[in-house]
Design a protein around this motif. Structure first.
Motif, PDB file in Angstrom:
ATOM      1  N   PHE B  48      25.711  40.046  29.308  1.00 19.57           N
ATOM      2  CA  PHE B  48      26.699  40.123  28.227  1.00 19.57           C
ATOM      3  C   PHE B  48      26.111  40.709  26.939  1.00 19.57           C
ATOM      4  O   PHE B  48      26.654  40.473  25.861  1.00 19.57           O
ATOM      5  CB  PHE B  48      27.271  38.732  27.939  1.00 19.57           C
ATOM      6  N   GLU B  49      25.023  41.440  27.060  1.00 23.13           N
ATOM      7  CA  GLU B  49      24.349  41.941  25.866  1.00 23.13           C
ATOM      8  C   GLU B  49      25.290  42.714  24.937  1.00 23.13           C
ATOM      9  O   GLU B  49      25.262  42.549  23.723  1.00 23.13           O
ATOM     10  CB  GLU B  49      23.173  42.840  26.280  1.00 23.13           C
ATOM     11  N   SER B  57      40.307  36.691  31.671  1.00 16.48           N
ATOM     12  CA  SER B  57      40.105  37.636  32.768  1.00 16.48           C
ATOM     13  C   SER B  57      38.629  37.693  33.159  1.00 16.48           C
ATOM     14  O   SER B  57      38.289  37.812  34.336  1.00 16.48           O
ATOM     15  CB  SER B  57      40.560  39.036  32.365  1.00 16.48           C
ATOM     16  N   GLY B  58      37.759  37.580  32.151  1.00 16.31           N
ATOM     17  CA  GLY B  58      36.317  37.581  32.403  1.00 16.31           C
ATOM     18  C   GLY B  58      35.907  36.347  33.199  1.00 16.31           C
ATOM     19  O   GLY B  58      35.040  36.417  34.079  1.00 16.31           O
ATOM     20  N   ILE B  59      36.539  35.223  32.882  1.00 24.37           N
ATOM     21  CA  ILE B  59      36.289  33.985  33.623  1.00 24.37           C
ATOM     22  C   ILE B  59      36.684  34.189  35.090  1.00 24.37           C
ATOM     23  O   ILE B  59      35.963  33.774  35.997  1.00 24.37           O
ATOM     24  CB  ILE B  59      37.114  32.818  33.014  1.00 24.37           C
ATOM     25  N   ILE B  79      23.611  36.218  31.404  1.00 23.13           N
ATOM     26  CA  ILE B  79      22.499  36.346  30.464  1.00 23.13           C
ATOM     27  C   ILE B  79      22.944  37.046  29.183  1.00 23.13           C
ATOM     28  O   ILE B  79      23.979  37.712  29.152  1.00 23.13           O
ATOM     29  CB  ILE B  79      21.292  37.094  31.086  1.00 23.13           C
ATOM     30  N   ASN B  80      22.151  36.875  28.139  1.00 27.38           N
ATOM     31  CA  ASN B  80      22.420  37.457  26.823  1.00 27.38           C
ATOM     32  C   ASN B  80      23.796  37.084  26.272  1.00 27.38           C
ATOM     33  O   ASN B  80      24.460  37.891  25.640  1.00 27.38           O
ATOM     34  CB  ASN B  80      22.293  38.989  26.867  1.00 27.38           C
ATOM     35  N   THR B  81      24.203  35.846  26.501  1.00 25.75           N
ATOM     36  CA  THR B  81      25.507  35.431  26.003  1.00 25.75           C
ATOM     37  C   THR B  81      25.394  35.029  24.535  1.00 25.75           C
ATOM     38  O   THR B  81      24.493  34.280  24.163  1.00 25.75           O
ATOM     39  CB  THR B  81      26.027  34.211  26.784  1.00 25.75           C
ATOM     40  N   LEU B  89      32.765  30.344  28.069  1.00 22.04           N
ATOM     41  CA  LEU B  89      32.336  29.923  29.408  1.00 22.04           C
ATOM     42  C   LEU B  89      32.350  28.405  29.531  1.00 22.04           C
ATOM     43  O   LEU B  89      32.729  27.852  30.555  1.00 22.04           O
ATOM     44  CB  LEU B  89      30.934  30.449  29.711  1.00 22.04           C
ATOM     45  N   MET B  90      31.942  27.731  28.450  1.00 23.58           N
ATOM     46  CA  MET B  90      31.815  26.280  28.514  1.00 23.58           C
ATOM     47  C   MET B  90      33.162  25.572  28.464  1.00 23.58           C
ATOM     48  O   MET B  90      33.311  24.493  29.028  1.00 23.58           O
ATOM     49  CB  MET B  90      30.877  25.796  27.410  1.00 23.58           C
ATOM     50  N   ILE B  91      34.147  26.185  27.800  1.00 24.74           N
ATOM     51  CA  ILE B  91      35.497  25.605  27.779  1.00 24.74           C
ATOM     52  C   ILE B  91      36.000  25.437  29.218  1.00 24.74           C
ATOM     53  O   ILE B  91      36.668  24.473  29.556  1.00 24.74           O
ATOM     54  CB  ILE B  91      36.460  26.488  26.952  1.00 24.74           C
ATOM     55  N   CYS B  92      35.633  26.389  30.066  1.00 25.02           N
ATOM     56  CA  CYS B  92      36.087  26.366  31.458  1.00 25.02           C
ATOM     57  C   CYS B  92      35.160  25.551  32.355  1.00 25.02           C
ATOM     58  O   CYS B  92      35.380  25.468  33.561  1.00 25.02           O
ATOM     59  CB  CYS B  92      36.163  27.774  32.008  1.00 25.02           C
ATOM     60  N   GLY B  93      34.094  25.010  31.793  1.00 29.44           N
ATOM     61  CA  GLY B  93      33.166  24.233  32.601  1.00 29.44           C
ATOM     62  C   GLY B  93      32.302  25.079  33.516  1.00 29.44           C
ATOM     63  O   GLY B  93      31.717  24.581  34.471  1.00 29.44           O
ATOM     64  N   LEU B  94      32.213  26.380  33.210  1.00 29.52           N
ATOM     65  CA  LEU B  94      31.453  27.259  34.093  1.00 29.52           C
ATOM     66  C   LEU B  94      29.953  26.975  34.057  1.00 29.52           C
ATOM     67  O   LEU B  94      29.234  27.302  34.990  1.00 29.52           O
ATOM     68  CB  LEU B  94      31.689  28.731  33.723  1.00 29.52           C
ATOM     69  N   HIS B  95      29.486  26.349  32.963  1.00 29.15           N
ATOM     70  CA  HIS B  95      28.051  26.067  32.865  1.00 29.15           C
ATOM     71  C   HIS B  95      27.589  25.091  33.940  1.00 29.15           C
ATOM     72  O   HIS B  95      26.406  24.931  34.166  1.00 29.15           O
ATOM     73  CB  HIS B  95      27.716  25.545  31.470  1.00 29.15           C
TER      74      HIS B  95
END
Lengths: 172, 102
Positions: B48-49, B57-59, B79-81, B89-95
């Motif tokens: 994500f640099e 949509s990215g999710i 990476i590079n977020t 990303l974290m709102i969706c729990g992707l971490h």
């Protein structure tokens, strides 16, 4: 860029702001970027933070994307509704430090709004849709209203008060 | 745009565009899937640099690739977020399912 600018109080404008705009555009995916950038540009007189602009852009992007891929989906087009080019209607109002956004389509509408608003619910998993659209709109804006009926189109109304987040974003 | 996809060892590196929305995501998903199927890579790395904007949509792109690659026992990395992307990303729990590295 002068850092001194940050000290200017951005919530207290001498005169009260009232501004309105409307855009109608074709329901094609290339216009998603156009829509969110237009709204972002429209709010600049309110002197928003980067965070706020980003929140607004995401919410607008979600609403417009929904109108394009769900409102006017292939199923809706097959039913002979594609006589005229499909349009998305975007309108914004600024009242003092509050932004109102309305995204309207004349597409197929939503049968069960409550279900559609559930996080991770999507009718198009095959298209890699995450089902997070409404959840994002709710998370990034202060208020979200969805008015829809099957075959009657959908109206999304969102509201955001600006000037409530600090200038400098804190880490985590 | 093909130069945004690179295979290094067992990793598919995907350089994400400046703005990740529905318009761009269709192409990213399609191309990434071609690489996963044809090159037989084990893991996917989203870089994500350059990214300054991402919506749901990215999710969808990440979850879709995660489902494919985890079927073969692979992992997904972001990476590079920056703070914004990380928050999205974290709102969706992707971490919880992918590795996020700054």
């Amino acid at each position: 860029m002068e850092t001194g600018q940050k000290d200017i109080s951005r919530t207290k404008n001498e005169m009260s702001l009232k501004n309105e705009m409307q855009i109608t555009f074709d329901a094609v995916s290339v216009n998603e970027a156009f829509a969110r950038v237009a709204v972002a540009a429209f709010v600049t007189p309110l002197n928003p933070t980067i965070e706020e602009v980003s929140d607004i852009k995401t919410a607008v992007s979600e609403a417009v994307t929904n109108a394009i891929i769900h409102g006017y989906d292939a199923e809706f087009m097959k039913e002979g509704n594609s006589k005229s080019p499909n349009k998305v209607y975007l309108s914004c109002i600024i009242e003092d430090d509050v932004l109102y956004v309305e995204v309207k389509d004349k597409g197929k509408g939503i049968a069960d709004v409550e279900q559609a608003m559930e996080p991770l619910f999507t009718t198009k998993p095959e298209m890699d849709r995450s089902g997070m659209g409404f959840a994002f709109m709710e998370a990034f804006m202060d208020d979200l209203e969805v008015i829809s009926q099957p075959n009657m189109g959908t109206i999304i109304r969102m509201k955001k008060k600006l000037g409530t987040t600090p200038w400098i974003g804190y880490e985590e | 745009m093909e130069e945004n996809f690179k295979v290094i060892d067992n990793y598919l590196m995907v350089k994400m565009p400046e703005e990740v929305d529905h318009h761009k995501s269709v192409y990213i998903s399609k191309t990434a899937d071609e690489y996963i199927m044809n090159e037989g890579v084990g893991n996917v790395v989203f870089d994500f640099e350059d990214t300054r904007f991402m919506d749901s949509s990215g999710i969808g792109v990440i979850i879709g690739r995660y489902k494919k690659i985890s079927y073969f026992g692979g992992k997904v990395f972001a990476i590079n977020t920056d703070t914004r992307i990380k928050r999205t990303l974290m709102i969706c729990g992707l971490h919880k399912v992918i590795e996020i590295m700054e």
